[in-house]
Write an enzyme that holds these catalytic residues in place. Structure first.
Site: not given
Ligand code: ADP
Ligand code: MG
Length: 493
Positions: A250, A254-255, A392
């Site tokens: 979370t 985003s979640v 980012d």
């Molecule tokens: P935010 O904008 O909240 O940082 P992210 O896209 O970085 O969103 O996702 C947050 C976390 O969710 C990541 O740090 C990762 O650990 C996990 N995550 C996101 N996308 C994936 C994916 N496709 N497969 C595995 N883990 C993911």
């Molecule tokens: Mg991220």
């Protein structure tokens, strides 16, 4: 009149008296009389509180102690009476000389009318239709505006009448407003007090409605709002997902949920997928407007959309950016489906365990060096082939999986022509070079060299005040005017 207050006199019939009929005695009556007597005898074996046996008990005479039930009842009675005596003492001690006293009546074991000897106290509550605890509503003033005559006239402005009426009107407040039992206490509320109470209740109601509304529509910290939940259920119902397992992360914007893939239009969905739910708590996105409103791809629509729909643009932007990256064969999640503000993509990891972020991955020096090379190559591909700047990029948005670095979180990525595009790229370069230098990768370039390596430019930098353009609080290096190529790359598609 007999003891119970019922008149025993036979009322005179206006039609004259009729001679009493001789008692008829059918077999059935005989039978039932016998039965009644028999039952009576049986009942006498278990005297109740109103039985003569019980009276004996109260008066202290030696009662029949052959029955266990009788003994138990005797003991219970004695215990209850002792308890009540004690309670009365405590009540007296608690209240002392205070003008307002608290009654312990409800805690008594023997209810007042159960043990009362006086027939006056006997009230048959069952027969009382109205709530016995409810005071009479105050009288309303008739239309003419006053009651009574001469000296005893009372107008509708009478203070006591108004006060009582105001107290009664508290009944009309919303059910969740605790108004107490002022009605029973003959409380008289002045108009001023009543009006301010009314205003308070109304504003409280509006406030709670607002809070409720907010809760319903926003994606809360951990959970999702009902609309999002519905969208997620629909995906499961449609068979796109087999199961939604739980939350991976979370973040502020985003979640991310882990789910088992099903199938989409006969096409299989990866076994493990993630749902990235963009939060609909709008204020979080306010700071990020600049990533989207100056992106010419979304600019036109951004200005026309309400803030809620802008959130969907973030999901859409991430989807488009991921597709571009896929084409350039940069390791990144595959897009499965976009539904409003939910993006479904392939899961990077194995058996429900997400791949670690580069920041958390325990890599040996060889792997770390390899990771650096991959990141450098990826940044170049992203810039040159995808025409994108991650914006980012850091060890938080790169995952280590299958000995490869995977790029994620590209919703904010922009094209280099974005007014802040190169500023964002410079920041990315600083994050990458700082991280790998700290992790002991000797090949890791400094931020300027990395910037040139990514953009393919060869700018010479003189870090003097004249040559550092200030943008907001951040410094941004620009090309000098000593003949070097302009910094602005040729970035059109
Ligand atoms: P935010 O904008 O909240 O940082 P992210 O896209 O970085 O969103 O996702 C947050 C976390 O969710 C990541 O740090 C990762 O650990 C996990 N995550 C996101 N996308 C994936 C994916 N496709 N497969 C595995 N883990 C993911
Ligand atoms: Mg991220």
């Amino acid at each position: 009149m007999d003891q119970t207050g019922v008149s025993t006199e036979t009322p005179k019939s206006p039609w004259g008296s009729v001679a009493p009929a001789a008692p008829s005695c059918s077999l059935a009556d005989v039978m039932s009389e016998q039965l009644a007597r028999q039952l009576d005898e049986e009942n006498n074996a278990f005297p109740t509180l109103t039985d003569p046996g019980a009276d004996l008990l109260l008066s202290g005479e030696d009662p029949d102690t052959t029955s266990d039930l009788m003994l138990a009842q005797m003991l219970q009675m004695q215990y209850d009476r002792e308890f009540d005596t004690q309670l009365r003492l405590e009540e007296r001690k608690f209240n002392g000389d205070s003008k307002v006293s608290i009654s312990f009546e409800n805690y008594r074991m023997v209810h007042p009318y159960e043990d009362s000897d006086s027939s006056e106290d006997e009230v048959d509550w069952q027969d009382t239709r109205d709530d016995p605890y409810r005071a009479e509503k105050p009288q309303t003033t008739p239309r003419k505006g006053f009651t009574g005559k001469g000296k005893n006239i009372t107008t509708k402005h009478d203070e006591v009448m108004c006060g009582r009426k105001n107290t009664a009107r508290m009944d009309n407040f919303a059910p969740e407003v605790h108004v107490g039992d002022g009605l029973g206490m003959d409380l008289k509320l002045s108009n001023q007090v009543f009006n301010s109470l009314k205003r308070h209740c109304q504003s409280e109601q509006r406030r709670s409605a607002r809070l409720h509304d907010k809760k319903e529509h926003s994606t809360a910290e951990q959970a999702v709002d009902p609309r999002t939940r519905l969208l997620m259920y629909k995906m499961v119902n449609a068979g796109v997902l087999d199961n939604i397992n739980g939350c991976i992360s979370t973040g502020k914007e985003s979640v991310v949920f882990h789910a088992d893939g099903g199938s989409l239009e006969e096409q299989p969905v990866p076994d493990e997928v993630v749902l990235k739910v963009f939060k609909t708590t709008l204020n979080e996105f306010k700071n990020r407007d600049r990533y989207i409103k100056d992106d010419y791809r979304f600019k036109e629509r951004f200005s026309k959309l309400n803030p809620r729909k802008v959130i969907r643009l973030w999901a859409e932007k991430e989807m488009h950016n991921l597709s571009r990256m896929k084409k350039a064969e940069i390791p990144c999640p595959d897009v499965v489906l976009l539904k409003k503000h939910i993006l479904v993509m392939s899961f990077i990891g194995t058996d429900h365990v997400p791949a670690p972020k580069l920041k958390d991955a325990m890599l040996g020096s060889d792997d770390m060096r390899s990771a650096y090379c991959q990141v450098l190559h990826m940044m170049q591909q992203l810039y040159q082939q995808c025409n994108l700047v991650h914006a980012d990029l850091s060890e938080y948005n790169m995952l280590w999986h299958d000995s490869k670095v995977w790029l994620i979180d590209v919703s904010q990525s922009v094209e280099p022509t974005h007014p802040h595009g190169l500023e964002f790229l410079f920041r990315d370069c600083r994050n990458v070079s700082t991280f790998f230098q700290k992790r002991g990768v000797s090949e890791a370039m400094n931020v300027y060299d990395l910037f040139n390596a990514v953009t393919g430019l060869n700018i010479t930098l003189r870090l003097n005040e004249d040559h550092v353009q200030r943008r907001g609080k951040k410094t941004f290096p620009v090309a000098t005017d000593d003949g070097g190529p302009p910094l602005k790359p040729d970035a059109d598609d």
